[in-house]
Design a protein around this motif. Sequence first.
Motif, PDB file in Angstrom:
ATOM      1  N   TYR A 165      -7.050  18.300  -9.628  1.00  0.00           N
ATOM      2  CA  TYR A 165      -7.144  16.897  -9.225  1.00  0.00           C
ATOM      3  C   TYR A 165      -6.177  16.055 -10.053  1.00  0.00           C
ATOM      4  CZ  TYR A 165      -9.386  12.294  -8.536  1.00  0.00           C
ATOM      5  OH  TYR A 165      -9.646  10.979  -8.243  1.00  0.00           O
ATOM      6  N   GLU A 166      -5.257  15.370  -9.374  1.00  0.00           N
ATOM      7  CA  GLU A 166      -4.267  14.526 -10.036  1.00  0.00           C
ATOM      8  C   GLU A 166      -4.246  13.160  -9.356  1.00  0.00           C
ATOM      9  OE1 GLU A 166      -0.503  16.494 -10.112  1.00  0.00           O
ATOM     10  OE2 GLU A 166      -1.234  18.218 -11.251  1.00  0.00           O
ATOM     11  N   PRO A 167      -5.180  12.293  -9.709  1.00  0.00           N
ATOM     12  CA  PRO A 167      -5.277  11.008  -9.018  1.00  0.00           C
ATOM     13  C   PRO A 167      -4.177  10.029  -9.416  1.00  0.00           C
ATOM     14  CG  PRO A 167      -6.822  11.078 -10.834  1.00  0.00           C
ATOM     15  CD  PRO A 167      -6.201  12.448 -10.754  1.00  0.00           C
ATOM     16  N   LEU A 168      -3.888   9.104  -8.524  1.00  0.00           N
ATOM     17  CA  LEU A 168      -2.949   8.028  -8.824  1.00  0.00           C
ATOM     18  C   LEU A 168      -3.561   7.089  -9.856  1.00  0.00           C
ATOM     19  CD1 LEU A 168      -1.808   7.030  -5.204  1.00  0.00           C
ATOM     20  CD2 LEU A 168      -0.689   8.620  -6.777  1.00  0.00           C
ATOM     21  N   ASN A 169      -2.726   6.564 -10.746  1.00  0.00           N
ATOM     22  CA  ASN A 169      -3.218   5.499 -11.607  1.00  0.00           C
ATOM     23  C   ASN A 169      -3.224   4.183 -10.828  1.00  0.00           C
ATOM     24  OD1 ASN A 169      -0.598   4.282 -11.773  1.00  0.00           O
ATOM     25  ND2 ASN A 169      -0.057   5.619 -13.492  1.00  0.00           N
ATOM     26  N   THR A 170      -3.706   3.110 -11.441  1.00  0.00           N
ATOM     27  CA  THR A 170      -3.864   1.864 -10.688  1.00  0.00           C
ATOM     28  C   THR A 170      -2.518   1.302 -10.223  1.00  0.00           C
ATOM     29  OG1 THR A 170      -3.982   0.712 -12.813  1.00  0.00           O
ATOM     30  CG2 THR A 170      -6.055   1.176 -11.704  1.00  0.00           C
ATOM     31  N   ASP A 171      -1.486   1.401 -11.060  1.00  0.00           N
ATOM     32  CA  ASP A 171      -0.173   0.900 -10.642  1.00  0.00           C
ATOM     33  C   ASP A 171       0.329   1.664  -9.416  1.00  0.00           C
ATOM     34  OD1 ASP A 171       0.013  -1.014 -12.695  1.00  0.00           O
ATOM     35  OD2 ASP A 171       0.795   0.478 -14.102  1.00  0.00           O
ATOM     36  N   GLU A 172       0.199   2.987  -9.449  1.00  0.00           N
ATOM     37  CA  GLU A 172       0.663   3.811  -8.329  1.00  0.00           C
ATOM     38  C   GLU A 172      -0.166   3.554  -7.073  1.00  0.00           C
ATOM     39  OE1 GLU A 172       2.076   7.649 -11.059  1.00  0.00           O
ATOM     40  OE2 GLU A 172       0.008   7.476 -10.355  1.00  0.00           O
ATOM     41  N   GLY A 173      -1.491   3.485  -7.233  1.00  0.00           N
ATOM     42  CA  GLY A 173      -2.359   3.261  -6.084  1.00  0.00           C
ATOM     43  C   GLY A 173      -2.122   1.920  -5.423  1.00  0.00           C
ATOM     44  N   LEU A 174      -1.911   0.885  -6.229  1.00  0.00           N
ATOM     45  CA  LEU A 174      -1.666  -0.449  -5.670  1.00  0.00           C
ATOM     46  C   LEU A 174      -0.319  -0.513  -4.950  1.00  0.00           C
ATOM     47  CD1 LEU A 174      -3.084  -2.689  -8.524  1.00  0.00           C
ATOM     48  CD2 LEU A 174      -4.047  -2.372  -6.228  1.00  0.00           C
ATOM     49  N   PHE A 194       1.278  -7.806  -5.868  1.00  0.00           N
ATOM     50  CA  PHE A 194       1.555  -8.558  -4.642  1.00  0.00           C
ATOM     51  C   PHE A 194       2.275  -9.876  -4.911  1.00  0.00           C
ATOM     52  CE2 PHE A 194      -1.936  -5.727  -3.425  1.00  0.00           C
ATOM     53  CZ  PHE A 194      -1.426  -5.187  -2.253  1.00  0.00           C
ATOM     54  N   SER A 195       2.778 -10.032  -6.152  1.00  0.00           N
ATOM     55  CA  SER A 195       3.552 -11.230  -6.538  1.00  0.00           C
ATOM     56  C   SER A 195       2.788 -12.516  -6.238  1.00  0.00           C
ATOM     57  CB  SER A 195       4.912 -11.229  -5.825  1.00  0.00           C
ATOM     58  OG  SER A 195       5.648 -10.068  -6.133  1.00  0.00           O
ATOM     59  N   LEU A 196       1.527 -12.545  -6.660  1.00  0.00           N
ATOM     60  CA  LEU A 196       0.674 -13.702  -6.447  1.00  0.00           C
ATOM     61  C   LEU A 196       0.356 -14.367  -7.790  1.00  0.00           C
ATOM     62  CD1 LEU A 196      -1.650 -12.037  -3.778  1.00  0.00           C
ATOM     63  CD2 LEU A 196       0.112 -13.770  -3.354  1.00  0.00           C
ATOM     64  N   ASP A 197      -0.199 -15.554  -7.746  1.00  0.00           N
ATOM     65  CA  ASP A 197      -0.387 -16.386  -8.928  1.00  0.00           C
ATOM     66  C   ASP A 197      -1.549 -15.897  -9.796  1.00  0.00           C
ATOM     67  OD1 ASP A 197      -0.538 -18.370 -10.809  1.00  0.00           O
ATOM     68  OD2 ASP A 197      -0.934 -20.007  -9.400  1.00  0.00           O
ATOM     69  N   VAL A 198      -1.229 -15.290 -10.945  1.00  0.00           N
ATOM     70  CA  VAL A 198      -2.276 -14.803 -11.853  1.00  0.00           C
ATOM     71  C   VAL A 198      -3.053 -15.951 -12.478  1.00  0.00           C
ATOM     72  CG1 VAL A 198      -1.039 -12.671 -12.367  1.00  0.00           C
ATOM     73  CG2 VAL A 198      -0.703 -14.670 -13.837  1.00  0.00           C
ATOM     74  N   ARG A 252      -6.307 -10.160  -3.052  1.00  0.00           N
ATOM     75  CA  ARG A 252      -5.062 -10.531  -2.355  1.00  0.00           C
ATOM     76  C   ARG A 252      -5.299 -11.668  -1.369  1.00  0.00           C
ATOM     77  NH1 ARG A 252      -3.239  -8.980   2.633  1.00  0.00           N
ATOM     78  NH2 ARG A 252      -0.970  -9.045   2.989  1.00  0.00           N
ATOM     79  N   LYS A 253      -6.320 -11.565  -0.548  1.00  0.00           N
ATOM     80  CA  LYS A 253      -6.611 -12.581   0.470  1.00  0.00           C
ATOM     81  C   LYS A 253      -6.861 -13.948  -0.176  1.00  0.00           C
ATOM     82  CE  LYS A 253      -9.819 -13.567   4.310  1.00  0.00           C
ATOM     83  NZ  LYS A 253     -10.302 -14.883   3.827  1.00  0.00           N
ATOM     84  N   ASN A 254      -7.678 -13.962  -1.219  1.00  0.00           N
ATOM     85  CA  ASN A 254      -8.030 -15.242  -1.835  1.00  0.00           C
ATOM     86  C   ASN A 254      -6.857 -15.861  -2.594  1.00  0.00           C
ATOM     87  OD1 ASN A 254     -11.133 -16.041  -1.680  1.00  0.00           O
ATOM     88  ND2 ASN A 254     -10.991 -13.807  -1.651  1.00  0.00           N
ATOM     89  N   ILE A 274      -3.488  -6.426  -9.526  1.00  0.00           N
ATOM     90  CA  ILE A 274      -3.399  -6.679  -8.081  1.00  0.00           C
ATOM     91  C   ILE A 274      -2.504  -7.889  -7.823  1.00  0.00           C
ATOM     92  CG2 ILE A 274      -4.718  -7.333  -6.024  1.00  0.00           C
ATOM     93  CD1 ILE A 274      -7.125  -5.829  -7.448  1.00  0.00           C
ATOM     94  N   ALA A 275      -2.747  -8.970  -8.563  1.00  0.00           N
ATOM     95  CA  ALA A 275      -1.939 -10.180  -8.398  1.00  0.00           C
ATOM     96  C   ALA A 275      -0.466  -9.896  -8.672  1.00  0.00           C
ATOM     97  CB  ALA A 275      -2.447 -11.280  -9.331  1.00  0.00           C
TER      98      ALA A 275
END
Length: 301
Positions: free
Chosen positions: A279-288, A241-245, A179-181, A237-238
């Motif tokens: 244990y029911e972990p968040l998937n990547t979409d949910e976690g992000l 956060f609506s960043l340039d893929v 995100r930062k970069n 991630i991009a």
Amino acid sequence: MGKPKVLITGANGLIGSHLVQKAKNKYNLAYTSKSFREYHDDAFKQFDWLKLDDIYSFLSSIKPEYIVHTAGITSIEYAALNPIETEIVNVKAVSEIVRYCVENQVRLIHFSTDFVFDGKLKDYKELDPVNPISIYAKSKANSERIVLEGCNNSVVIRPSWVYGLSREMARMNFPLFIRKNLIESKNLSITSDQFRSPTYVGDIAETTLRLLATEEIGIFHIAGPECISVFDFALKIAETFSLDVGLLNPVSTPISDAAKARPLSTCLNITRAQHLLAYEPLNTDEGLLVLRQKLIDYNAP
């Protein structure tokens, strides 16, 4: 009857800091770190795990009923450059903790890593043979053996590629780094042939505290539910956060010195944790999405 006494080590780390926040109201808590950077209350105890001769007396001064040991050297590069320090902190210090736990009937939860595997599979189960490559991974594999062979009332947790909001924004984990970069419009080369199980830190903290109150022992894989390439996670991630893929460029993993090599695939099978710990972990979409909201609440730039 008072609250049980719990010691959490590595309180400045991503996992340790989240554990402290979630455990504060449930337990009589003590927590440690090498520096005072973030904590200023009576429950905080400064300690350096390099001080092997002081470990037993330090633990005796706290008298915990439970120890959650997240502290350690976690940088592959640092471990490769400092193998003696890594051996002391990641292996010999653990031996001292185990000695204290055995002699004082203390339940121990010890944090290891998915990097104890060599990366030749994509669905590692808890009892699959370990074959660590790097100096860091070998130290963690040795610490696992010491805990499991030396302490009957113990759990080894293997997480995978943990992410979330740190107490200090300067402490970058992968989504924060990407995100930062990208905000700064920097081009990034990201490996497309390494596969992980990204894990939201809140899931690890909650499940660790759940484990603390059980009688379960042995190894648990506490990881995310997906096996995803590093590059594909960067794309997610991009997009979140609506960043340039277009700033992300896929590359193959460069050949590196074995002392600091990363296994290509360390995706973890979490069936045991799902079955025994609900244990029911968040998937990547949910976690992000959770991370994005926390950054908004934090007013992060």
